[in-house]
Design a protein around this motif. Structure first.
Motif, PDB file in Angstrom:
ATOM      1  N   UNK A   1       4.626  12.113   1.884  1.00 52.37           N
ATOM      2  CA  UNK A   1       5.269  12.082   3.200  1.00 52.37           C
ATOM      3  C   UNK A   1       4.867  10.857   4.029  1.00 52.37           C
ATOM      4  N   UNK A   2       3.596  10.650   4.254  1.00 51.52           N
ATOM      5  CA  UNK A   2       3.154   9.597   5.185  1.00 51.52           C
ATOM      6  C   UNK A   2       3.486   8.187   4.698  1.00 51.52           C
ATOM      7  N   UNK A   3       3.214   7.829   3.432  1.00 52.43           N
ATOM      8  CA  UNK A   3       3.572   6.459   3.042  1.00 52.43           C
ATOM      9  C   UNK A   3       5.082   6.201   3.078  1.00 52.43           C
ATOM     10  N   UNK A   4       5.874   7.194   2.738  1.00 53.78           N
ATOM     11  CA  UNK A   4       7.326   7.023   2.808  1.00 53.78           C
ATOM     12  C   UNK A   4       7.772   6.870   4.262  1.00 53.78           C
ATOM     13  N   UNK A   5       7.198   7.673   5.142  1.00 60.01           N
ATOM     14  CA  UNK A   5       7.525   7.605   6.568  1.00 60.01           C
ATOM     15  C   UNK A   5       7.123   6.246   7.158  1.00 60.01           C
ATOM     16  N   UNK A   6       5.949   5.780   6.810  1.00 55.59           N
ATOM     17  CA  UNK A   6       5.443   4.492   7.295  1.00 55.59           C
ATOM     18  C   UNK A   6       6.338   3.352   6.840  1.00 55.59           C
ATOM     19  N   UNK A   7       6.672   3.347   5.561  1.00 57.99           N
ATOM     20  CA  UNK A   7       7.522   2.289   5.018  1.00 57.99           C
ATOM     21  C   UNK A   7       8.894   2.307   5.671  1.00 57.99           C
TER      22      UNK A   7
ATOM     23  N   UNK B   1      12.172  13.223  -6.527  1.00 54.10           N
ATOM     24  CA  UNK B   1      11.811  11.908  -5.982  1.00 54.10           C
ATOM     25  C   UNK B   1      11.635  10.841  -7.059  1.00 54.10           C
ATOM     26  N   UNK B   2      11.483  11.249  -8.302  1.00 56.25           N
ATOM     27  CA  UNK B   2      11.173  10.291  -9.375  1.00 56.25           C
ATOM     28  C   UNK B   2      12.175   9.136  -9.468  1.00 56.25           C
ATOM     29  N   UNK B   3      13.482   9.386  -9.550  1.00 55.55           N
ATOM     30  CA  UNK B   3      14.403   8.239  -9.665  1.00 55.55           C
ATOM     31  C   UNK B   3      14.404   7.353  -8.418  1.00 55.55           C
ATOM     32  N   UNK B   4      14.183   7.944  -7.249  1.00 51.33           N
ATOM     33  CA  UNK B   4      14.120   7.162  -6.012  1.00 51.33           C
ATOM     34  C   UNK B   4      12.863   6.294  -5.995  1.00 51.33           C
ATOM     35  N   UNK B   5      11.750   6.877  -6.404  1.00 47.77           N
ATOM     36  CA  UNK B   5      10.487   6.138  -6.437  1.00 47.77           C
ATOM     37  C   UNK B   5      10.556   4.976  -7.428  1.00 47.77           C
ATOM     38  N   UNK B   6      11.289   5.157  -8.503  1.00 46.65           N
ATOM     39  CA  UNK B   6      11.429   4.089  -9.504  1.00 46.65           C
ATOM     40  C   UNK B   6      12.165   2.877  -8.938  1.00 46.65           C
ATOM     41  N   UNK B   7      13.007   3.081  -7.951  1.00 47.99           N
ATOM     42  CA  UNK B   7      13.762   1.983  -7.332  1.00 47.99           C
ATOM     43  C   UNK B   7      12.988   1.311  -6.204  1.00 47.99           C
TER      44      UNK B   7
ATOM     45  N   UNK C   1       0.833  -1.208   0.000  1.00 46.33           N
ATOM     46  CA  UNK C   1       0.000   0.000   0.000  1.00 46.33           C
ATOM     47  C   UNK C   1       0.867   1.257   0.000  1.00 46.33           C
ATOM     48  N   UNK C   2       1.904   1.255   0.816  1.00 43.56           N
ATOM     49  CA  UNK C   2       2.798   2.414   0.895  1.00 43.56           C
ATOM     50  C   UNK C   2       3.527   2.644  -0.422  1.00 43.56           C
ATOM     51  N   UNK C   3       4.029   1.566  -1.020  1.00 42.91           N
ATOM     52  CA  UNK C   3       4.739   1.690  -2.305  1.00 42.91           C
ATOM     53  C   UNK C   3       3.795   2.250  -3.365  1.00 42.91           C
ATOM     54  N   UNK C   4       2.584   1.738  -3.425  1.00 42.58           N
ATOM     55  CA  UNK C   4       1.607   2.242  -4.400  1.00 42.58           C
ATOM     56  C   UNK C   4       1.265   3.699  -4.137  1.00 42.58           C
ATOM     57  N   UNK C   5       1.134   4.076  -2.863  1.00 42.83           N
ATOM     58  CA  UNK C   5       0.829   5.468  -2.521  1.00 42.83           C
ATOM     59  C   UNK C   5       1.986   6.397  -2.885  1.00 42.83           C
ATOM     60  N   UNK C   6       3.214   5.936  -2.672  1.00 39.89           N
ATOM     61  CA  UNK C   6       4.392   6.728  -3.066  1.00 39.89           C
ATOM     62  C   UNK C   6       4.389   6.931  -4.579  1.00 39.89           C
ATOM     63  N   UNK C   7       4.183   5.852  -5.313  1.00 37.42           N
ATOM     64  CA  UNK C   7       4.163   5.952  -6.776  1.00 37.42           C
ATOM     65  C   UNK C   7       3.068   6.897  -7.255  1.00 37.42           C
ATOM     66  N   UNK C   8       1.901   6.805  -6.666  1.00 36.49           N
ATOM     67  CA  UNK C   8       0.782   7.683  -7.054  1.00 36.49           C
ATOM     68  C   UNK C   8       1.094   9.136  -6.724  1.00 36.49           C
ATOM     69  N   UNK C   9       1.678   9.388  -5.562  1.00 37.03           N
ATOM     70  CA  UNK C   9       2.019  10.760  -5.167  1.00 37.03           C
ATOM     71  C   UNK C   9       3.062  11.363  -6.099  1.00 37.03           C
ATOM     72  N   UNK C  10       4.051  10.564  -6.480  1.00 34.69           N
ATOM     73  CA  UNK C  10       5.091  11.057  -7.387  1.00 34.69           C
ATOM     74  C   UNK C  10       4.490  11.343  -8.767  1.00 34.69           C
ATOM     75  N   UNK C  11       3.643  10.432  -9.245  1.00 32.95           N
ATOM     76  CA  UNK C  11       2.980  10.662 -10.539  1.00 32.95           C
ATOM     77  C   UNK C  11       2.130  11.932 -10.517  1.00 32.95           C
ATOM     78  N   UNK C  12       1.497  12.199  -9.371  1.00 32.14           N
ATOM     79  CA  UNK C  12       0.620  13.371  -9.248  1.00 32.14           C
ATOM     80  C   UNK C  12       1.387  14.631  -8.846  1.00 32.14           C
ATOM     81  N   UNK C  13       2.705  14.514  -8.694  1.00 27.28           N
ATOM     82  CA  UNK C  13       3.525  15.649  -8.234  1.00 27.28           C
ATOM     83  C   UNK C  13       3.007  16.215  -6.916  1.00 27.28           C
ATOM     84  N   UNK C  14       2.599  15.327  -6.007  1.00 22.19           N
ATOM     85  CA  UNK C  14       2.000  15.732  -4.747  1.00 22.19           C
ATOM     86  C   UNK C  14       2.928  15.365  -3.589  1.00 22.19           C
ATOM     87  N   UNK C  15       3.736  16.336  -3.181  1.00 21.04           N
ATOM     88  CA  UNK C  15       4.703  16.100  -2.109  1.00 21.04           C
ATOM     89  C   UNK C  15       4.012  15.774  -0.791  1.00 21.04           C
TER      90      UNK C  15
END
Length: 139
Positions: free
Chosen positions: A56-62, A98-104, A38-52
Protein backbone atom coordinates in the motif's frame (compact mmCIF):
# COMPACT_ATOMS: atom_id res chain seq x y z
CA UNK A 1 8.43 -2.50 -23.09
CA UNK A 2 8.44 0.78 -24.95
CA UNK A 3 6.25 3.76 -24.33
CA UNK A 4 5.77 6.80 -26.51
CA UNK A 5 7.40 9.75 -24.76
CA UNK A 6 4.67 12.22 -25.57
CA UNK A 7 2.12 10.14 -23.67
CA UNK A 8 4.20 9.38 -20.57
CA UNK A 9 4.40 12.93 -19.26
CA UNK A 10 1.90 15.75 -19.23
CA UNK A 11 4.43 18.43 -20.13
CA UNK A 12 2.12 21.24 -19.03
CA UNK A 13 1.92 19.72 -15.53
CA UNK A 14 5.70 19.22 -15.61
CA UNK A 15 6.28 22.88 -16.49
CA UNK A 16 3.79 23.96 -13.82
CA UNK A 17 5.71 21.93 -11.20
CA UNK A 18 8.99 23.36 -12.47
CA UNK A 19 7.63 26.88 -12.14
CA UNK A 20 6.09 26.31 -8.70
CA UNK A 21 9.18 24.59 -7.28
CA UNK A 22 11.57 27.16 -8.74
CA UNK A 23 15.20 26.64 -7.77
CA UNK A 24 14.32 23.51 -5.78
CA UNK A 25 12.94 21.74 -8.84
CA UNK A 26 16.04 19.72 -9.77
CA UNK A 27 16.59 18.75 -6.12
CA UNK A 28 12.95 17.61 -5.75
CA UNK A 29 13.20 15.67 -9.02
CA UNK A 30 16.30 13.99 -7.56
CA UNK A 31 14.24 12.98 -4.52
CA UNK A 32 11.62 11.57 -6.87
CA UNK A 33 14.31 9.52 -8.58
CA UNK A 34 15.69 8.19 -5.30
CA UNK A 35 12.32 7.60 -3.64
CA UNK A 36 10.89 6.18 -6.86
CA UNK A 37 13.50 3.43 -7.06
CA UNK A 38 12.87 2.63 -3.40
CA UNK A 39 9.11 2.51 -3.96
CA UNK A 40 9.42 0.31 -7.05
CA UNK A 41 11.69 -2.11 -5.18
CA UNK A 42 9.31 -2.16 -2.20
CA UNK A 43 6.34 -2.87 -4.50
CA UNK A 44 8.23 -5.72 -6.15
CA UNK A 45 9.25 -7.17 -2.78
CA UNK A 46 5.69 -6.92 -1.42
CA UNK A 47 4.25 -8.66 -4.48
CA UNK A 48 6.89 -11.41 -4.29
CA UNK A 49 6.06 -11.88 -0.59
CA UNK A 50 2.29 -11.82 -1.25
CA UNK A 51 2.07 -9.01 1.31
CA UNK A 52 -0.75 -6.62 0.44
CA UNK A 53 -0.14 -4.48 3.51
CA UNK A 54 3.47 -3.81 2.50
CA UNK A 55 2.30 -2.87 -0.99
CA UNK A 56 0.00 0.00 0.00
CA UNK A 57 2.45 2.71 1.11
CA UNK A 58 5.08 2.45 -1.65
CA UNK A 59 2.38 2.37 -4.32
CA UNK A 60 0.63 5.35 -2.72
CA UNK A 61 3.90 7.29 -2.44
CA UNK A 62 4.87 6.63 -6.05
CA UNK A 63 1.40 7.66 -7.22
CA UNK A 64 1.59 11.05 -5.53
CA UNK A 65 5.14 11.83 -6.56
CA UNK A 66 4.50 10.82 -10.18
CA UNK A 67 1.44 13.07 -10.36
CA UNK A 68 3.48 16.00 -9.06
CA UNK A 69 5.67 15.81 -12.19
CA UNK A 70 2.89 15.07 -14.68
CA UNK A 71 3.79 11.38 -15.04
CA UNK A 72 0.17 10.32 -15.28
CA UNK A 73 0.55 6.77 -16.73
CA UNK A 74 3.01 5.94 -13.93
CA UNK A 75 0.66 7.46 -11.34
CA UNK A 76 -2.27 5.46 -12.74
CA UNK A 77 -0.32 2.19 -12.60
CA UNK A 78 0.78 2.92 -9.03
CA UNK A 79 -2.83 3.76 -8.14
CA UNK A 80 -4.02 0.43 -9.58
CA UNK A 81 -1.47 -1.35 -7.41
CA UNK A 82 -2.52 0.66 -4.37
CA UNK A 83 -6.21 -0.10 -4.91
CA UNK A 84 -5.54 -3.80 -5.40
CA UNK A 85 -3.49 -3.82 -2.20
CA UNK A 86 -6.11 -1.92 -0.19
CA UNK A 87 -8.81 -4.30 -1.41
CA UNK A 88 -6.69 -7.29 -0.43
CA UNK A 89 -6.01 -5.84 3.02
CA UNK A 90 -9.76 -5.41 3.58
CA UNK A 91 -10.56 -8.94 2.42
CA UNK A 92 -7.48 -10.53 4.01
CA UNK A 93 -6.40 -11.82 0.59
CA UNK A 94 -3.06 -12.02 -1.20
CA UNK A 95 -2.32 -9.51 -3.97
CA UNK A 96 -2.06 -12.05 -6.80
CA UNK A 97 -3.90 -9.66 -9.10
CA UNK A 98 -1.06 -7.15 -8.65
CA UNK A 99 1.58 -9.35 -10.31
CA UNK A 100 1.07 -8.25 -13.95
CA UNK A 101 0.83 -4.60 -12.87
CA UNK A 102 3.99 -4.84 -10.77
CA UNK A 103 5.82 -6.38 -13.73
CA UNK A 104 5.12 -3.22 -15.76
CA UNK A 105 6.10 -0.82 -13.00
CA UNK A 106 9.92 -0.73 -13.21
CA UNK A 107 10.13 -0.32 -17.02
CA UNK A 108 7.48 2.41 -16.94
CA UNK A 109 9.20 4.18 -14.04
CA UNK A 110 12.61 4.06 -15.70
CA UNK A 111 11.41 5.28 -19.07
CA UNK A 112 9.37 8.06 -17.47
CA UNK A 113 12.30 9.08 -15.28
CA UNK A 114 14.59 9.22 -18.31
CA UNK A 115 12.21 11.66 -20.01
CA UNK A 116 11.83 13.80 -16.89
CA UNK A 117 15.57 14.00 -16.31
CA UNK A 118 16.27 14.74 -19.96
CA UNK A 119 13.82 17.62 -19.92
CA UNK A 120 15.04 18.94 -16.56
CA UNK A 121 18.73 18.92 -17.43
CA UNK A 122 19.16 19.18 -21.20
CA UNK A 123 22.71 19.15 -22.42
CA UNK A 124 23.66 22.33 -24.14
CA UNK A 125 24.66 21.85 -27.71
CA UNK A 126 28.28 22.74 -28.24
CA UNK A 127 29.27 24.79 -31.21
CA UNK A 128 32.69 24.50 -32.79
CA UNK A 129 35.00 27.34 -31.85
CA UNK A 130 35.97 29.59 -34.73
CA UNK A 131 39.52 28.96 -35.81
CA UNK A 132 39.48 25.31 -34.78
CA UNK A 133 39.58 25.52 -30.98
CA UNK A 134 41.56 23.25 -28.72
CA UNK A 135 42.24 19.87 -30.30
CA UNK A 136 41.02 20.89 -33.71
CA UNK A 137 43.37 21.61 -36.53
CA UNK A 138 42.56 24.53 -38.79
CA UNK A 139 42.54 23.37 -42.39
Amino acid sequence: MSFEGSTLVDWQAFQRARSELGTGFVRILGYFQEDGYKSVSAVEAAVRANNATALVIPAHTLKGEARQFGAEPLAELAEQLEMIARGCVETHDTPDEAVPHAAKLRPLFEETLTLLLREATPLQQRRPVAGGGFGRRVI
